[in-house]
Write a protein that holds these residues in place. Sequence first.
Motif, PDB file in Angstrom:
ATOM      1  N   ASN A  63       0.804  -1.220   0.000  1.00 58.43           N
ATOM      2  CA  ASN A  63       0.000   0.000   0.000  1.00 58.43           C
ATOM      3  C   ASN A  63       0.838   1.271   0.000  1.00 58.43           C
ATOM      4  O   ASN A  63       0.543   2.226  -0.715  1.00 58.43           O
ATOM      5  CB  ASN A  63      -0.939   0.007   1.204  1.00 58.43           C
ATOM      6  CG  ASN A  63      -2.081  -0.974   1.050  1.00 58.43           C
ATOM      7  OD1 ASN A  63      -2.403  -1.384  -0.061  1.00 58.43           O
ATOM      8  ND2 ASN A  63      -2.685  -1.377   2.154  1.00 58.43           N
ATOM      9  N   GLN A  64       1.893   1.285   0.813  1.00 59.14           N
ATOM     10  CA  GLN A  64       2.691   2.502   0.884  1.00 59.14           C
ATOM     11  C   GLN A  64       3.459   2.742  -0.409  1.00 59.14           C
ATOM     12  O   GLN A  64       3.537   3.871  -0.889  1.00 59.14           O
ATOM     13  CB  GLN A  64       3.660   2.439   2.069  1.00 59.14           C
ATOM     14  CG  GLN A  64       4.382   3.766   2.296  1.00 59.14           C
ATOM     15  CD  GLN A  64       5.093   3.814   3.632  1.00 59.14           C
ATOM     16  OE1 GLN A  64       5.220   2.813   4.314  1.00 59.14           O
ATOM     17  NE2 GLN A  64       5.555   4.999   4.006  1.00 59.14           N
ATOM     18  N   SER A  65       4.012   1.687  -0.998  1.00 62.56           N
ATOM     19  CA  SER A  65       4.703   1.839  -2.280  1.00 62.56           C
ATOM     20  C   SER A  65       3.739   2.318  -3.358  1.00 62.56           C
ATOM     21  O   SER A  65       4.080   3.169  -4.186  1.00 62.56           O
ATOM     22  CB  SER A  65       5.331   0.513  -2.702  1.00 62.56           C
ATOM     23  OG  SER A  65       6.352   0.128  -1.811  1.00 62.56           O
ATOM     24  N   PHE A  66       2.529   1.770  -3.337  1.00 61.62           N
ATOM     25  CA  PHE A  66       1.509   2.184  -4.307  1.00 61.62           C
ATOM     26  C   PHE A  66       1.204   3.671  -4.154  1.00 61.62           C
ATOM     27  O   PHE A  66       1.176   4.423  -5.138  1.00 61.62           O
ATOM     28  CB  PHE A  66       0.249   1.357  -4.111  1.00 61.62           C
ATOM     29  CG  PHE A  66      -0.875   1.730  -5.032  1.00 61.62           C
ATOM     30  CD1 PHE A  66      -0.913   1.268  -6.332  1.00 61.62           C
ATOM     31  CD2 PHE A  66      -1.899   2.559  -4.588  1.00 61.62           C
ATOM     32  CE1 PHE A  66      -1.946   1.623  -7.190  1.00 61.62           C
ATOM     33  CE2 PHE A  66      -2.936   2.922  -5.428  1.00 61.62           C
ATOM     34  CZ  PHE A  66      -2.960   2.447  -6.735  1.00 61.62           C
ATOM     35  N   ASP A  67       0.985   4.122  -2.931  1.00 60.28           N
ATOM     36  CA  ASP A  67       0.656   5.527  -2.706  1.00 60.28           C
ATOM     37  C   ASP A  67       1.789   6.441  -3.142  1.00 60.28           C
ATOM     38  O   ASP A  67       1.554   7.527  -3.702  1.00 60.28           O
ATOM     39  CB  ASP A  67       0.341   5.761  -1.227  1.00 60.28           C
ATOM     40  CG  ASP A  67      -1.059   5.307  -0.852  1.00 60.28           C
ATOM     41  OD1 ASP A  67      -1.884   5.123  -1.759  1.00 60.28           O
ATOM     42  OD2 ASP A  67      -1.322   5.133   0.361  1.00 60.28           O
ATOM     43  N   ARG A  68       3.022   6.041  -2.894  1.00 62.76           N
ATOM     44  CA  ARG A  68       4.161   6.867  -3.285  1.00 62.76           C
ATOM     45  C   ARG A  68       4.246   6.971  -4.816  1.00 62.76           C
ATOM     46  O   ARG A  68       4.491   8.054  -5.360  1.00 62.76           O
ATOM     47  CB  ARG A  68       5.456   6.313  -2.702  1.00 62.76           C
ATOM     48  CG  ARG A  68       5.543   6.484  -1.188  1.00 62.76           C
ATOM     49  CD  ARG A  68       6.789   5.835  -0.615  1.00 62.76           C
ATOM     50  NE  ARG A  68       7.984   6.594  -0.964  1.00 62.76           N
ATOM     51  CZ  ARG A  68       8.434   7.657  -0.299  1.00 62.76           C
ATOM     52  NH1 ARG A  68       7.755   8.107   0.756  1.00 62.76           N
ATOM     53  NH2 ARG A  68       9.530   8.270  -0.658  1.00 62.76           N
ATOM     54  N   GLN A  69       4.044   5.866  -5.493  1.00 62.57           N
ATOM     55  CA  GLN A  69       4.036   5.918  -6.959  1.00 62.57           C
ATOM     56  C   GLN A  69       2.918   6.809  -7.472  1.00 62.57           C
ATOM     57  O   GLN A  69       3.119   7.602  -8.408  1.00 62.57           O
ATOM     58  CB  GLN A  69       3.865   4.502  -7.522  1.00 62.57           C
ATOM     59  CG  GLN A  69       5.081   3.623  -7.340  1.00 62.57           C
ATOM     60  CD  GLN A  69       4.837   2.243  -7.904  1.00 62.57           C
ATOM     61  OE1 GLN A  69       5.107   1.988  -9.070  1.00 62.57           O
ATOM     62  NE2 GLN A  69       4.318   1.352  -7.089  1.00 62.57           N
ATOM     63  N   MET A  70       1.749   6.702  -6.871  1.00 69.15           N
ATOM     64  CA  MET A  70       0.626   7.526  -7.303  1.00 69.15           C
ATOM     65  C   MET A  70       0.887   9.007  -7.045  1.00 69.15           C
ATOM     66  O   MET A  70       0.476   9.865  -7.832  1.00 69.15           O
ATOM     67  CB  MET A  70      -0.648   7.073  -6.593  1.00 69.15           C
ATOM     68  CG  MET A  70      -1.122   5.676  -6.990  1.00 69.15           C
ATOM     69  SD  MET A  70      -1.519   5.531  -8.754  1.00 69.15           S
ATOM     70  CE  MET A  70      -3.107   6.357  -8.791  1.00 69.15           C
ATOM     71  N   SER A  71       1.578   9.307  -5.967  1.00 72.01           N
ATOM     72  CA  SER A  71       1.873  10.718  -5.671  1.00 72.01           C
ATOM     73  C   SER A  71       2.751  11.323  -6.762  1.00 72.01           C
ATOM     74  O   SER A  71       2.554  12.483  -7.159  1.00 72.01           O
ATOM     75  CB  SER A  71       2.522  10.858  -4.295  1.00 72.01           C
ATOM     76  OG  SER A  71       3.813  10.281  -4.265  1.00 72.01           O
ATOM     77  N   TYR A  72       3.716  10.546  -7.285  1.00 67.79           N
ATOM     78  CA  TYR A  72       4.549  11.033  -8.384  1.00 67.79           C
ATOM     79  C   TYR A  72       3.726  11.186  -9.671  1.00 67.79           C
ATOM     80  O   TYR A  72       3.863  12.188 -10.395  1.00 67.79           O
ATOM     81  CB  TYR A  72       5.698  10.061  -8.645  1.00 67.79           C
ATOM     82  CG  TYR A  72       6.834  10.154  -7.656  1.00 67.79           C
ATOM     83  CD1 TYR A  72       7.751  11.211  -7.703  1.00 67.79           C
ATOM     84  CD2 TYR A  72       7.004   9.185  -6.670  1.00 67.79           C
ATOM     85  CE1 TYR A  72       8.797  11.293  -6.788  1.00 67.79           C
ATOM     86  CE2 TYR A  72       8.046   9.260  -5.750  1.00 67.79           C
ATOM     87  CZ  TYR A  72       8.949  10.313  -5.821  1.00 67.79           C
ATOM     88  OH  TYR A  72       9.981  10.389  -4.923  1.00 67.79           O
ATOM     89  N   LEU A  73       2.885  10.211  -9.963  1.00 68.50           N
ATOM     90  CA  LEU A  73       2.072  10.277 -11.174  1.00 68.50           C
ATOM     91  C   LEU A  73       1.113  11.461 -11.135  1.00 68.50           C
ATOM     92  O   LEU A  73       0.959  12.193 -12.132  1.00 68.50           O
ATOM     93  CB  LEU A  73       1.292   8.974 -11.363  1.00 68.50           C
ATOM     94  CG  LEU A  73       2.109   7.759 -11.812  1.00 68.50           C
ATOM     95  CD1 LEU A  73       1.259   6.486 -11.732  1.00 68.50           C
ATOM     96  CD2 LEU A  73       2.631   7.954 -13.232  1.00 68.50           C
ATOM     97  N   PHE A  74       0.453  11.659  -9.997  1.00 65.90           N
ATOM     98  CA  PHE A  74      -0.482  12.780  -9.890  1.00 65.90           C
ATOM     99  C   PHE A  74       0.235  14.116  -9.996  1.00 65.90           C
ATOM    100  O   PHE A  74      -0.297  15.065 -10.581  1.00 65.90           O
ATOM    101  CB  PHE A  74      -1.269  12.689  -8.578  1.00 65.90           C
ATOM    102  CG  PHE A  74      -2.562  11.940  -8.701  1.00 65.90           C
ATOM    103  CD1 PHE A  74      -3.726  12.578  -9.092  1.00 65.90           C
ATOM    104  CD2 PHE A  74      -2.623  10.592  -8.416  1.00 65.90           C
ATOM    105  CE1 PHE A  74      -4.927  11.894  -9.212  1.00 65.90           C
ATOM    106  CE2 PHE A  74      -3.817   9.885  -8.525  1.00 65.90           C
ATOM    107  CZ  PHE A  74      -4.968  10.549  -8.923  1.00 65.90           C
ATOM    108  N   ALA A  75       1.438  14.214  -9.433  1.00 62.27           N
ATOM    109  CA  ALA A  75       2.191  15.468  -9.532  1.00 62.27           C
ATOM    110  C   ALA A  75       2.552  15.755 -10.989  1.00 62.27           C
ATOM    111  O   ALA A  75       2.485  16.908 -11.442  1.00 62.27           O
ATOM    112  CB  ALA A  75       3.441  15.402  -8.665  1.00 62.27           C
TER     113      ALA A  75
END
Length: 209
Positions: A63-75
């Motif tokens: 979950n944490q790795s997923f959220d971190r990847q999503m934070s980069y994609l959304f940025a």
Amino acid sequence: MKPLFIVLEGIDSSGKSTQAELLYNYYLSITQPVVVSPEPTNGPIGKFIRTILSQQVNLYQNNQSFDRQMSYLFAADRHYHVYNQNEGILTLLRQKVTIISTRYYFSSLAYHCQNPRDWELVKSLNQEFPNPDLLIYLDIPLEICLTRLAERATPEVYENKHKLQQVKSNYQVIWREYQGLKLQLDATQSQEKIHQQIVEFIEKNLSSD
């Protein structure tokens, strides 16, 4: 009215899209150029994000790795949203067009942060994006949103009780810390009542050049 950048935030199924449409129609009624410009965008990165959210593409299961990847994609998608020269937020504002966005960097803070390290990462990724003229937060009990989400045929990856509890808690922190112009509304009210309060607030606080 002067052109504005207005952001609607809230947990899933809190009514953001409905209020964006009502506000869009209001601006049309007063002949103010306006667009609804949601996140994720319809740009290439935004479209990829949508495939992930709809669980058509899987990233790391942690979950944490997923959220971190999503934070980069959304940025990255947000950079396109703000700065692309054809229909980016800054371009439209220069053209005197009001922008209504459902979700902005506040959503990244709410959805992609599980600990202080995450907060620092997401803040750093989004620190250069401009604040909106108005942040509207639609506050609604989690149970109501879960009931609405249960009616969807295909839930998105974040649409579960555990995640949305965390998201709602994060929004409370965001709301306390954010220093820009903001309006929090009880989203259990009727759609018309919520819309009326939004328009009244805008006319009172943002109607002059």
